[in-house]
Design an enzyme around this catalytic site. Structure first.
Site, PDB file in Angstrom:
ATOM      1  CB  CYS A  73      -0.924  -0.016   1.219  1.00 19.43           C
ATOM      2  SG  CYS A  73      -1.940   1.460   1.365  1.00 19.43           S
ATOM      3  CB  CYS A 131      -0.582   2.477   4.072  1.00 19.66           C
ATOM      4  SG  CYS A 131      -2.072   1.785   3.380  1.00 19.66           S
ATOM      5  CG  ASP A 132       3.081   1.056   4.342  1.00 15.01           C
ATOM      6  OD1 ASP A 132       2.567   1.532   5.370  1.00 15.01           O
ATOM      7  OD2 ASP A 132       2.879  -0.110   3.967  1.00 15.01           O
TER       8      ASP A 132
END
Ligand code: NAP
Length: 325
Positions: free
Chosen positions: A131, A134-135
């Site tokens: 992701c 997200c990261d």
């Protein structure tokens, strides 16, 4: 008989739990094999509104659960084995035990498709992620070469997003053309930081011994040649697998296995609603899952109110809205 059984404790399931609990429906909330859902696999969540400093994925999910329990949700640690939605009441088997419900909210989410490499599993959370949203902003990715795997809309969207952080973004794809939509292809291929690596697969992610990602060993499928491409992160975007195995034949699924919605959170089965990634192949964000969880709860609540009114009318007939799969 349960008023509401919610299957799944990710953002969608727990938001549905908060809303149905506050409506005094005492929902039974089944955790499944991954309590807290996919967010528990990421570290800091920086795009959930209300947390300007970000919040740890596990903490966000345990706080949501706490909030649902505070209003009377019953968290049940167990696995759904089968469902029978062919007649009313709706029937579920949870760890061998039969449960009957007036309404069910499916919020089982989806799982990232994995490459299936041993090095991928060992380096997950140490530079291998699923992701970019997200990261991608992790410090170790800043101004470093990054690798995205896949050729669909997700891979190209992730690659374009990662150009904000990496010095270069390679898209490793097993064919020589992307499956993604034209607009995404054009945007990605026009970007100066993005470089496709065609006809190639990752054989190994390096370096398990060092405990972090330092590169990938590639094999060109046309020439069979292998090479090493140095990088600090590997973003795997080869699709998602909705967690719908247990619902096959019970509720209508689309061609990719996602629960089909008929407007709002309504499924093909009266009394069965769906929310979050299990019925969303497009947005797949924590906040959209929470939003649809809320919608499913409101629809379940209205369905129950109509059911009560119908039973109270003395006809003795069960309200059936819509058609079964
Ligand atoms: P997808 O369209 O199924 O694409 C998956 C990609 O991964 C394909 O290019 C596939 O290669 C590759 N792949 C699959 N298994 C692989 C493996 N084992 N090893 C290497 N490569 C592998 O999945 P997606 O990109 O997640 O998209 C899913 C759906 O969501 C699509 O309908 C998409 O349009 C939609 N979506 C839309 C947006 C948007 O509109 N903004 C954004 C994201 C997703 P092949 O091409 O060779 O099969």
């Amino acid at each position: 008989m349960e008023q509401v059984v919610i299957i799944g404790t990710g953002c969608a399931g727990l938001t549905a739990a908060i809303y149905t609990a506050r409506a005094n429906l005492a929902p039974m909330v089944l955790t499944g094999a991954m309590p807290g859902g996919l967010l528990t696999t990421t570290s800091t969540v920086e795009n959930f509104p209300g947390f300007p400093e970000g919040i740890d994925g596990n903490e966000l999910m345990s706080r949501m659960q706490e909030q649902a329990v505070r209003f009377g949700a019953k968290i049940h640690y167990g696995n759904l084995e089968s469902v029978d939605f062919s007649s009313y009441p709706l029937k579920l088997t949870i760890d061998g035990d039969p449960v009957e419900a007036k309404t069910v909210i499916i919020a089982t989410g989806s799982s990232h498709r994995h490459l299936g490499l041993e090095s991928e599993a060992k380096l997950e959370r140490f530079g291998v992620t699923y992701c970019a949203t997200c990261d991608g902003a992790w410090p170790q990715f800043r101004d470093q070469p990054l690798v995205v795997v896949g050729g669909g809309d997700s891979a190209l969207e992730e690659a374009t997003y990662l150009t904000r952080f990496g010095s270069k973004v390679y898209i490793v794809h097993r064919r020589d053309e992307f499956r993604a939509s034209k607009i995404m292809r054009d945007r990605a291929l026009a970007h100066e930081k993005i470089e496709p690596v065609w006809d190639s697969v990752i054989e190994e992610i390096l370096d398990v011994g060092a405990g972090k990602v330092t590169g990938v060993r590639l094999r060109n499928l046309k020439t069979n040649e292998t090479s090493v491409l140095p990088c600090a992160g590997v973003f795997i975007a080869i699709g998602h697998v909705p967690n719908t195995e247990v619902f096959k034949g019970q509720v209508e699924l689309d061609a990719h296995g996602y629960v089909s919605l008929r407007g709002g959170a309504t499924t093909s089965v009266p009394g069965v609603f769906s929310a979050g990634d299990v019925s969303d192949s497009v947005y797949r964000q924590a906040i959209t899952a929470a939003g649809t969880g809320c919608a499913a709860a409101i629809e379940a609540e209205r369905y129950l109110a109509a059911l009560d009114a119908n039973e109270g009318s003395g006809t003795g007939e069960v309200l059936v809205v819509g058609t079964r799969a």
